[in-house]
Design a protein around this motif. Sequence first.
Motif, PDB file in Angstrom:
ATOM      1  N   VAL A 190       0.819  -1.216   0.000  1.00 36.84           N
ATOM      2  CA  VAL A 190       0.000   0.000   0.000  1.00 36.84           C
ATOM      3  C   VAL A 190       0.854   1.269   0.000  1.00 36.84           C
ATOM      4  O   VAL A 190       0.317   2.372   0.084  1.00 36.84           O
ATOM      5  CB  VAL A 190      -0.960   0.010   1.207  1.00 36.84           C
ATOM      6  CG1 VAL A 190      -1.957  -1.135   1.112  1.00 36.84           C
ATOM      7  CG2 VAL A 190      -0.177  -0.058   2.529  1.00 36.84           C
ATOM      8  N   GLY A 191       2.171   1.117  -0.094  1.00 33.86           N
ATOM      9  CA  GLY A 191       3.048   2.275  -0.145  1.00 33.86           C
ATOM     10  C   GLY A 191       4.351   1.899  -0.812  1.00 33.86           C
ATOM     11  O   GLY A 191       4.830   0.766  -0.673  1.00 33.86           O
ATOM     12  N   THR A 192       4.930   2.841  -1.566  1.00 30.30           N
ATOM     13  CA  THR A 192       6.183   2.578  -2.277  1.00 30.30           C
ATOM     14  C   THR A 192       7.148   3.733  -2.071  1.00 30.30           C
ATOM     15  O   THR A 192       6.735   4.893  -1.884  1.00 30.30           O
ATOM     16  CB  THR A 192       5.933   2.383  -3.791  1.00 30.30           C
ATOM     17  OG1 THR A 192       5.394   3.592  -4.352  1.00 30.30           O
ATOM     18  CG2 THR A 192       4.973   1.228  -4.041  1.00 30.30           C
ATOM     19  N   PHE A 193       8.429   3.413  -2.128  1.00 28.85           N
ATOM     20  CA  PHE A 193       9.480   4.418  -1.889  1.00 28.85           C
ATOM     21  C   PHE A 193      10.788   3.835  -2.409  1.00 28.85           C
ATOM     22  O   PHE A 193      11.111   2.675  -2.123  1.00 28.85           O
ATOM     23  CB  PHE A 193       9.597   4.705  -0.397  1.00 28.85           C
ATOM     24  CG  PHE A 193      10.408   5.910  -0.023  1.00 28.85           C
ATOM     25  CD1 PHE A 193       9.793   7.041   0.486  1.00 28.85           C
ATOM     26  CD2 PHE A 193      11.788   5.920  -0.156  1.00 28.85           C
ATOM     27  CE1 PHE A 193      10.537   8.149   0.870  1.00 28.85           C
ATOM     28  CE2 PHE A 193      12.534   7.017   0.209  1.00 28.85           C
ATOM     29  CZ  PHE A 193      11.907   8.146   0.735  1.00 28.85           C
ATOM     30  N   ARG A 194      11.520   4.632  -3.177  1.00 30.48           N
ATOM     31  CA  ARG A 194      12.793   4.149  -3.721  1.00 30.48           C
ATOM     32  C   ARG A 194      13.793   5.299  -3.787  1.00 30.48           C
ATOM     33  O   ARG A 194      13.400   6.454  -3.976  1.00 30.48           O
ATOM     34  CB  ARG A 194      12.567   3.568  -5.123  1.00 30.48           C
ATOM     35  CG  ARG A 194      13.799   2.963  -5.773  1.00 30.48           C
ATOM     36  CD  ARG A 194      13.407   2.189  -7.032  1.00 30.48           C
ATOM     37  NE  ARG A 194      13.006   3.047  -8.124  1.00 30.48           N
ATOM     38  CZ  ARG A 194      13.839   3.595  -9.007  1.00 30.48           C
ATOM     39  NH1 ARG A 194      15.147   3.419  -8.880  1.00 30.48           N
ATOM     40  NH2 ARG A 194      13.375   4.342  -9.994  1.00 30.48           N
TER      41      ARG A 194
END
Length: 412
Positions: A57-61
Amino acid sequence: MALEIRTIDDGDLTPWVTAMRTGFLTAPTPDKEEVEVRAAGMDLARTQGAFDDGRCVGTFRSHPQRLTVPGGAQPAVNAITNVTVSPTHRRRGVLSRMMARDLAAAKERGDAAATLVAAEYPIYGRFGFGPATTSAAWEVHITRSALDRRYAGPECGGRVDFADGATVREHGPGLHERLRAQRHGVVDRTERWWRFATGDLPSPMGWKEPFHVLYRSPEGRVDGLLTYGVEDQWTAMQPENKAVVRDLIAVSPAAERALWHYLFSVDWITTVTTRDRAPDDLMPLLLPDPRAARLTTQADLLWLRPLDVPALLEARTYAAEGSLVLEVTDPDGYAAGRYLLEAGPEGAVCSATSRDADLTLGAGALGSLYLGDESAVRLVAAGSVTEERPGAAARADLLLRTPRRPWCPDIF
């Protein structure tokens, strides 16, 4: 079940891409090729996901980046991208937790700062980021420009030629590195960037083959590259086509003039549009009637978050000799402290000090001032910076401002 924030692995790629597409309001289900193409450019050790009962439910890179600063140095920074939180899981601290993990890792690596491009302005100031560059978009009405369109090649004796994707991949990276050496705010481009831009890799965002044009100096050196597409439109059997500039790199004024003049002279083109150009772009001044170039958008692009204040301030050069004591406030602690900056055209020394502060400012305000685009006097008037000593803001502007404004041509 509590939300779990963790580094993803190979088995998480498809749900992670699905969550990212959902957050960016695109069709949520990726095909296998998109997942494979994205995975090839990701460092999973720097890729986070938020999971609720197994669902992403969440993404970060983040990824390594080189940012050119005034004077030409290129400190290592931490570039943040692909940040989403699903609408079903907002206001639960998901982004705060992912950001905290990433910034802590960047600080431990020794990155001088973190960067990002903010889709929504209000979000990132609370994490210590400040807008550091401005981007401009233009629309040029060629028929109003009073330009002589009887094109016979560059007046300087150079030449302009079409190029295919392979030729652009051969000359583009070196040309862009030359641009980075002379223009602060520009970030590095990877081999993958050039492959996407020339159709050598399938783009997740879709791709239509553009026209590529190279400028060669009278000595035969490639000093410029123009990439543009064309939108076909006819009215009453009259062509009213629009050229859409995707990229224009020029490392000399002659190259810049030649590429714009070429594009403005193409038959059937009546309008030229651009995006992500420098806010002080030369283009309008190259027209006999600069009013033919209408500024359609001017907005922040690159945001910067200081992590190591001494390393960051020592990386750049300054317009004049002088010293300044900065009290930097940072609730997260990365940039907090009082620093003495002793600066000049040859560089600077920055160290912790117990002297009284000249200016008090947050990490985000320092990020906005760092590349020279923002004014300390302006931020004092806005209440974002406190002037502890009369005249300190003007002295800061004398040191930090630059003759040309910083420019970041790339969204990442």
